[in-house]
Write a protein that holds these residues in place. Structure first.
Motif, PDB file in Angstrom:
ATOM      1  N   ALA A  99       0.800  -1.226   0.000  1.00 28.80           N
ATOM      2  CA  ALA A  99       0.000   0.000   0.000  1.00 28.80           C
ATOM      3  C   ALA A  99       0.833   1.277   0.000  1.00 28.80           C
ATOM      4  N   ARG A 100       2.164   1.155  -0.061  1.00 31.58           N
ATOM      5  CA  ARG A 100       3.020   2.325  -0.236  1.00 31.58           C
ATOM      6  C   ARG A 100       3.733   2.171  -1.578  1.00 31.58           C
ATOM      7  N   HIS A 101       2.915   2.248  -2.639  1.00 31.99           N
ATOM      8  CA  HIS A 101       3.410   2.014  -3.996  1.00 31.99           C
ATOM      9  C   HIS A 101       4.526   2.988  -4.359  1.00 31.99           C
ATOM     10  N   LEU A 134      -5.883  -4.591  -2.183  1.00 27.18           N
ATOM     11  CA  LEU A 134      -6.849  -5.473  -2.811  1.00 27.18           C
ATOM     12  C   LEU A 134      -6.224  -6.028  -4.088  1.00 27.18           C
ATOM     13  N   ILE A 135      -6.426  -7.316  -4.324  1.00 21.79           N
ATOM     14  CA  ILE A 135      -5.725  -8.005  -5.409  1.00 21.79           C
ATOM     15  C   ILE A 135      -6.727  -8.497  -6.441  1.00 21.79           C
ATOM     16  N   GLY A 175      -2.947   1.001  -3.183  1.00 20.05           N
ATOM     17  CA  GLY A 175      -1.612   1.494  -2.885  1.00 20.05           C
ATOM     18  C   GLY A 175      -1.192   2.749  -3.613  1.00 20.05           C
ATOM     19  N   THR A 176      -2.141   3.467  -4.222  1.00 18.90           N
ATOM     20  CA  THR A 176      -1.763   4.640  -5.024  1.00 18.90           C
ATOM     21  C   THR A 176      -2.503   5.905  -4.603  1.00 18.90           C
ATOM     22  N   GLU A 205      -3.530   1.096 -12.394  1.00 19.03           N
ATOM     23  CA  GLU A 205      -2.783  -0.127 -12.096  1.00 19.03           C
ATOM     24  C   GLU A 205      -1.652   0.182 -11.129  1.00 19.03           C
ATOM     25  N   ARG A 206      -1.297  -0.814 -10.372  1.00 12.38           N
ATOM     26  CA  ARG A 206      -0.181  -0.679  -9.439  1.00 12.38           C
ATOM     27  C   ARG A 206       1.129  -0.568 -10.221  1.00 12.38           C
TER      28      ARG A 206
END
Length: 803
Positions: free
Chosen positions: A37-39, A70-71, A191-192, A802-803
């Protein structure tokens, strides 16, 4: 040292890892390049993760890795293989948000320890019990949980509890914030997050009229948490782990906070000096709060004037004009210190000090002409403090004491034994000890060579030497003996710290089985509606609704009998944030009206656990963040009869999911989606509230909005102990109903919250879904509707970034 409590430090870089370990952390948490979560933090590559685990474990420190987003279905296999890598390199636990991913890990890697992230919104005893049933070993509690509730959870559940004790706070309950996602597609759950809470807002009424003096302030920008003076009380609550926030912070910050909280835990808050408190403030602060756990509220919780670091006051602006600016510094300043002051227009200005400045010295700023006379001068960074913090981790001082036993006998190989509290190593030399021809070995020479442990994680607590007189051994052999013994000792420590071996064959079989979901058929479709007020219910055409979620509890019995008479399937709708007293209150309402309702809609993990035994059908609402097929499948297996899909999914993701799970799945197709759910209240700043005791009778509880810098307005409502901030425009996709139905969606949800006129929207959706109007009639309605209203299609056709 307080042996029962773990100090958990944040790590965003290798330097921060060293800083945390050398300053007394019991455990560290960090992220890899994937699924955290800290992208935008530096994070660790796979090889760096392996090195980090070895470094920490050799110094007695645990390592937790964040896999806390979340994936998506398309990522799940990659996420699991990455998790197996983390397991194989000896990571002690993973920190997880996604229920589906957690259920997968539990099946495929059953011995891996899982901690429930604060983004799971565990804020009550029932939620903790549910995590324990799922196989979690720890819950990171929501940061809003009151001390009394923490104690109750601890006393009634054996699950380990972790709480944040210092650092940045989210305004919304973590995991329940969609503001960044809805505004710009940057999802905190992925994470963003773009941190819209740190932006300026104005407060207006329903007519758009600005409230006096409340233009452009930081109503949602929280102060930084600081509980250094509450450590003794926190220790009494039964908490297992004290967590410092700050994976985006520099190593010096990690060093400063870890060292001072280490001392507070070991010796109590009384051991913390005024200098310590000053250093905490100097290293970084947005102003401090002791947090909602300890009752801070309103202005005590947020910082209205600015969202960033403000340092500490060191002086005052005396003069400012065409010649320049004079400031009087009350504190000693070093060359390179950051100084900051207010300009006359209210903005901040600053520079790095060009030289050392003595206390009480007047300092002339030749090129500054617009400083505000009387303004505080703050030091935003201190070179001296930063250098002092670096000194705390420049040397490897966190070493394990070992006892050395060496035996040197002529005609035999030398033997060196190392022993610590938990481990032993023994090595024999490769050459035989020779009789000395000239200078025999002495005990002093042997000790001198063997205690040279240098950069190893050990130091010689004592050494025992058994040396036959007249023996000779080359120095290089003594050095090699020491190196071999140290290497063996390290391997034994790392092996003992590692996880039990996971068979590749068993892993592949378990993975295949975990992904093998059984699809449930469901061909019926319908319109579901959530109403939030009597006004909305009274407008409803009860012949045009298949399921109704009753979201208010006034006039309950009469309303339920009316709905029963019209044969409307009726569910009690329950909030996303419920504490134990809230659950019990709702439990009484359910019992009193048991025969008049068909089910209960839940949006909190604790609610699932609490209402599971009531014997009514349970519906899982979108607050559960069911983002993938495994999450939906797990929750259905746990007792949810139907579920609302995450509002952050696009239609392609939904179609993929429903091909795997099917069943009664609902999509929100209309509504002002909640952007934030917060325990604090923006209007508390207006009213000057010190707590939330007067919310029920507060005239500011409804009818006001936040206006952002783009002119968008976000409605706010104060409910039972929390404020919901809604998106500025409604989600509205009536023209997509038929195509959505073809993708497998079975329930189409109208989410009525702040609206007063709902009948036309209800009819539009119901009639089109049931073939009473055609697509061109829908298009005509929407063309007319858009003339006076903005709408959004949410994430259905864009998804989150997107991550």
């Amino acid at each position: 040292m307080n042996k029962g409590v773990e100090l958990l430090a944040p790590v965003g870089s290798w330097e921060a890892l060293v800083a945390a370990v050398q300053n007394g952390a019991d455990a560290v948490y960090l992220g890899g390049k994937l699924f955290n979560a800290r992208h935008y933090a530096s994070n660790f590559s796979d090889e760096e993760l392996k090195e980090a685990v070895s470094y920490a474990h050799l110094r007695g420190v645990l390592v937790f890795v964040t896999v806390n987003i979340l994936i998506d279905d398309s990522e799940m296999e990659e996420a699991l293989d990455y998790t197996k890598y983390l397991y194989d390199i000896g990571v002690d636990a993973i920190i997880v948000q996604d229920i589906g991913y957690a259920s997968l890990v539990r099946k495929a890697i059953p011995n891996f320890e899982i901690h429930g992230s604060t983004q799971m919104t565990i804020n009550n005893l029932e939620g903790a019990k549910l995590l324990q049933e799922m196989g979690f070993s720890r819950a990171v509690l929501a940061r809003e949980v009151p001390a009394k509730e923490i104690r109750s959870i601890s006393e009634n559940c054996s699950l380990e509890l972790e709480v944040f004790v210092h650092g940045a706070l989210c305004y919304s309950y973590s995991g329940q914030c969609l503001m960044s996602s809805l505004i710009g597609g940057r999802s905190g759950n992925r994470g963003t997050c773009a941190q819209p809470c740190r932006m300026q807002y104005s407060i207006v009424d329903d007519r758009g009229t600005l409230l006096n003096n409340w233009d452009k302030s930081h109503f949602l920008s929280t102060r930084d948490l600081n509980t250094i003076e509450q450590i003794s009380e926190l220790l009494s609550l039964g908490i297992r782990s004290f967590k410092i926030e700050g994976r985006m912070k520099k190593a010096e910050y990690v060093a400063a906070l870890t060292s001072v909280y280490r001392r507070a835990i070991d010796e109590g808050s009384c051991a913390i000096t005024e200098k310590d408190k000053k250093n905490i403030k100097q290293i970084f602060n947005r102003g401090f709060t002791k947090g909602l756990t300890f009752g801070d509220f309103g202005k005590d919780f947020v910082t209205l004037d600015r969202p960033d670091n403000r340092g500490i006051r060191v002086g005052t602006v005396l003069e400012s004009g065409n010649r320049g600016t004079v400031i009087l510094l009350k504190d000693k300043i070093s060359k390179g210190d950051g100084l900051e002051w207010l300009s006359r227009d209210g903005s901040t200005n600053g520079l790095k000090s060009p030289r050392d400045i003595s206390a009480n010295e007047r300092f002339f700023l030749q090129r500054v002409f617009d400083a505000k006379v009387g303004s505080d001068v703050n030091r935003t960074s201190s070179i001296e403090l930063l250098e002092n913090m670096k000194d705390t981790y420049n040397l490897d001082t966190r070493k394990t004491p070992i006892i050395m036993n060496v035996k040197i006998t002529i005609a035999e190989p030398p033997i060196l034994k190392l022993s610590s509290k938990d481990h032993q190593a023994e090595v024999k030399g490769d050459v035989l000890v020779q009789p000395a021809s000239k200078a025999p070995l002495t005990k002093t020479k042997v000790e001198e060579q063997l205690v040279k442990l240098g950069e190893t994680p050990f130091y010689a607590e004592s050494i025992y030497i058994e040396l036959e007189e007249g023996s000779f051994l080359p120095v290089k052999e003594l050095n090699e003996l020491r190196r071999s013994a140290v290497l063996q000792m390290q391997e034994k420590i790392l092996y003992s710290k590692g996880n039990s071996e996971l068979s590749e064959e068993i892993y592949r079989r378990a993975k295949k089985q975990a992904f093998n979901l059984v699809r449930k058929d469901n061909t019926s479709t319908g319109l579901s509606v959530r109403v939030s007020s009597q006004l909305q219910l009274d407008q409803m055409d009860l012949s045009k609704v298949d399921r109704l979620y009753l979201g208010f509890y006034e006039n309950i019995e009469n309303n339920l009998r009316l709905l029963k008479a019209h044969e409307v399937e009726t569910y009690f709708w329950t909030d996303r944030i419920l504490y134990q007293k809230d659950l019990e209150r709702l439990g009484e309402i359910v019992r009193d009206n048991y025969d008049l309702i068909d089910g209960i809609s839940v949006s909190n993990l604790g609610s699932i656990m609490y209402f599971k035994g009531f014997g009514k059908k349970l519906h899982g609402d979108f607050g559960l963040n069911a983002f993938n097929s495994l999450a939906l499948d797990y929750l259905e297996g746990y007792g949810l009869h139907s579920q609302t899909m995450s509002v952050e999914l696009n239609i392609g993701q939904i179609e993929t999911i429903l091909r795997k799970v099917g069943g009664v799945k609902e999509a929100v197709v209309y509504g002002y989606l909640p952007s934030m759910v917060a325990r604090n209240c923006p209007m508390a700043v207006i009213k000057g509230c010190s707590d939330d005791s007067g919310c029920r009778s507060c005239r500011f509880a409804h009818g006001f909005r936040l206006r952002d810098r783009m002119g968008k307005e976000f409605a706010m409502e104060r409910g039972e102990g929390f404020t919901t901030i809604y998106n500025s425009v409604p989600l509205m996709v009536p023209e997509s109903l038929i195509s959505f139905r073809e993708k497998g969606i079975t329930l189409f949800r109208l989410e009525f919250t702040v609206e007063e006129d709902i009948r036309d929207i209800q009819s539009l959706y119901y009639d089109y879904l049931n073939g009473k109007i055609n697509r061109s009639e829908v298009d005509d309605f929407m063309k007319s509707y858009k003339l006076g209203n903005e709408i959004t299609s949410g994430h259905y056709f864009r998804g989150v970034l997107e991550r």
